[in-house]
Enzyme design. Structure first.
Site, PDB file in Angstrom:
ATOM      1  N   LEU A   1       6.109  -2.517  -9.490  1.00 48.45           N
ATOM      2  CA  LEU A   1       6.816  -3.489 -10.316  1.00 48.45           C
ATOM      3  C   LEU A   1       7.734  -4.396  -9.499  1.00 48.45           C
ATOM      4  O   LEU A   1       7.928  -5.561  -9.846  1.00 48.45           O
ATOM      5  CB  LEU A   1       7.625  -2.764 -11.395  1.00 48.45           C
ATOM      6  N   GLU A   2       8.327  -3.867  -8.433  1.00 54.63           N
ATOM      7  CA  GLU A   2       9.260  -4.657  -7.626  1.00 54.63           C
ATOM      8  C   GLU A   2       8.539  -5.576  -6.651  1.00 54.63           C
ATOM      9  O   GLU A   2       8.982  -6.702  -6.413  1.00 54.63           O
ATOM     10  CB  GLU A   2      10.202  -3.721  -6.848  1.00 54.63           C
ATOM     11  N   GLY A   3       7.447  -5.145  -6.078  1.00 51.94           N
ATOM     12  CA  GLY A   3       6.740  -5.958  -5.102  1.00 51.94           C
ATOM     13  C   GLY A   3       7.336  -5.820  -3.709  1.00 51.94           C
ATOM     14  O   GLY A   3       8.536  -5.586  -3.546  1.00 51.94           O
TER      15      GLY A   3
ATOM     16  N   SER B   1      13.115  -4.844  -3.061  1.00 57.31           N
ATOM     17  CA  SER B   1      14.387  -5.268  -3.666  1.00 57.31           C
ATOM     18  C   SER B   1      15.610  -4.676  -2.969  1.00 57.31           C
ATOM     19  O   SER B   1      16.645  -4.458  -3.604  1.00 57.31           O
ATOM     20  CB  SER B   1      14.423  -4.909  -5.166  1.00 57.31           C
TER      21      SER B   1
ATOM     22  N   ARG C   1       6.726  -5.412 -17.440  1.00 56.34           N
ATOM     23  CA  ARG C   1       7.479  -4.266 -16.915  1.00 56.34           C
ATOM     24  C   ARG C   1       8.065  -3.449 -18.052  1.00 56.34           C
ATOM     25  O   ARG C   1       8.026  -2.214 -18.024  1.00 56.34           O
ATOM     26  CB  ARG C   1       8.586  -4.758 -15.984  1.00 56.34           C
TER      27      ARG C   1
END
Length: 350
Positions: free
Chosen positions: A16-18, A36, A137
């Site tokens: 989800l964050e990449g 992140s 998300r």
């Protein structure tokens, strides 16, 4: 019992964050790298995935402690993973004040999962917009939160779903905004204080500054009814609603010209016809009357909704939303009309 993020939960947060190998500047200052992870002082070196996972694990430790501290109800592993991901996304302060946490602590897990869906907006270029990535998300976190929650089977032919009007309030947006790429938004510039901005404007326009700082009083300034009259400042007319009674005139009063001799204190000439205070207050009275009619209309609509509705929660909520401002408007208008001053004109000698 102290919970910890699972391997599945960690993998979901990574997805989800990449991953960002190179540091990229944030609009609020600092640089983001890995999953992140924020660097505040210097951008630093690039990281590989293993280093990024170590940084993410250290960052998640704060949110694991946060969820373990604030949640008072027992959680399954998937519920804990979903809450850590949600808290990591919205931030510690927002999570501690959210309906999600309140519902979880009230042992209402279904409502807590539904409350996650409201957190789908973000600031893009100074405006709040619904972000497609946040919608996805929230759906993933909601599904993970409910994954191990027991539920009873409900055959569709027996429990046929109906439209939930309350859920439509949140509903699907007209348009989504794609998530901006990291590093594409310029850092925010510090805002100038109002006093500093005014000083810069005055310094760039000396003539304006000199004019504002110069106090001019004409030689012919005279005091009239307690006010100084100059070429630069004229007294503001005041409507006195209780003017004194003028001295009696020794001459007999002409009844035909009786109503042409009304005069108020704020006028400077005698013997003219001036607007009565009742006319001056007519605009305010019309406004109050319009407010009362509007309030009566809202109240009547609310009563009609209660009478003709089916009696569900949506009807009661709509009636309350219409009736409350309607009753308040009627009361305020009635009070304003009751308190409206009434002018008492005086007769003065022509």
């Amino acid at each position: 019992m102290t919970n910890a993020i699972s391997a599945h939960g960690l993998a979901l947060i990574q997805e989800l964050e990449g991953f960002q190998a190179e540091p990229k500047q944030l609009p609020t200052g600092g640089w983001v790298v890995g999953y992140s992870h924020v660097r505040t002082e210097q951008p630093g070196e690039a990281v590989n995935e293993n280093e990024a996972i170590e940084l993410l694990t250290g960052d998640l430790a704060t949110f694991e402690t946060l969820v373990n501290t604030l949640v008072t109800q027992p959680l399954t592993q998937t519920q804990f993973d979903a809450l850590v991901s949600f808290a990591f996304s919205v931030g510690s302060e927002a999570f501690s004040k959210s309906q999600v946490l309140r519902r979880v602590n009230a042992n209402d897990y279904l409502a807590a999962a539904c409350a996650m869906e409201a957190w789908r907006k973000s600031d893009v270029g100074g405006e709040l917009a619904i972000i497609d990535s946040l919608v996805c998300r929230r759906a993933a976190e909601k599904a993970l939160f409910l994954k191990q929650l027991p539920y009873a089977a409900a055959p569709s032919v027996f429990v046929r779903p109906q439209l939930d009007h309350a859920a439509m309030i949140l509903g699907a947006p007209v348009a989504y905004t794609p998530a901006p790429e990291v590093g594409t938004i310029a850092p925010q510039q510090p805002k100038q204080e109002a006093a500093q901005r005014l000083t810069e404007i005055l310094s760039s326009e000396p003539a304006t500054e000199a004019l504002l700082l110069t106090q001019v009083i004409a030689d012919e300034a005279v005091e009239q009814d307690g006010e100084i009259t100059t070429a630069h400042a004229k007294p503001v007319a005041r409507l006195d609603f209780e003017p004194p009674i003028a001295p009696r005139c020794s001459k007999p009063v002409d009844k035909k010209s009786l109503f042409s001799k009304f005069q108020f204190k704020n006028e400077q000439t005698v013997g003219e016809v001036v607007m009565p205070a009742s006319k001056a207050m007519s605009a305010e009275s019309l406004g109050l009357a319009a407010l009362m009619l509007c309030g009566l209309g809202l109240t009547g609509t609310a009563v009609s909704l209660l009478i003709t509705g089916v009696g569900d929660v949506a009807d009661y909520a709509g009636a309350a939303a219409l009736g409350t401002p309607g009753i308040a408007g009627v009361l305020m208008a009635a009070y304003g009309l009751w308190r409206s001053p009434r002018a008492k004109p005086a007769l003065v000698q022509a």
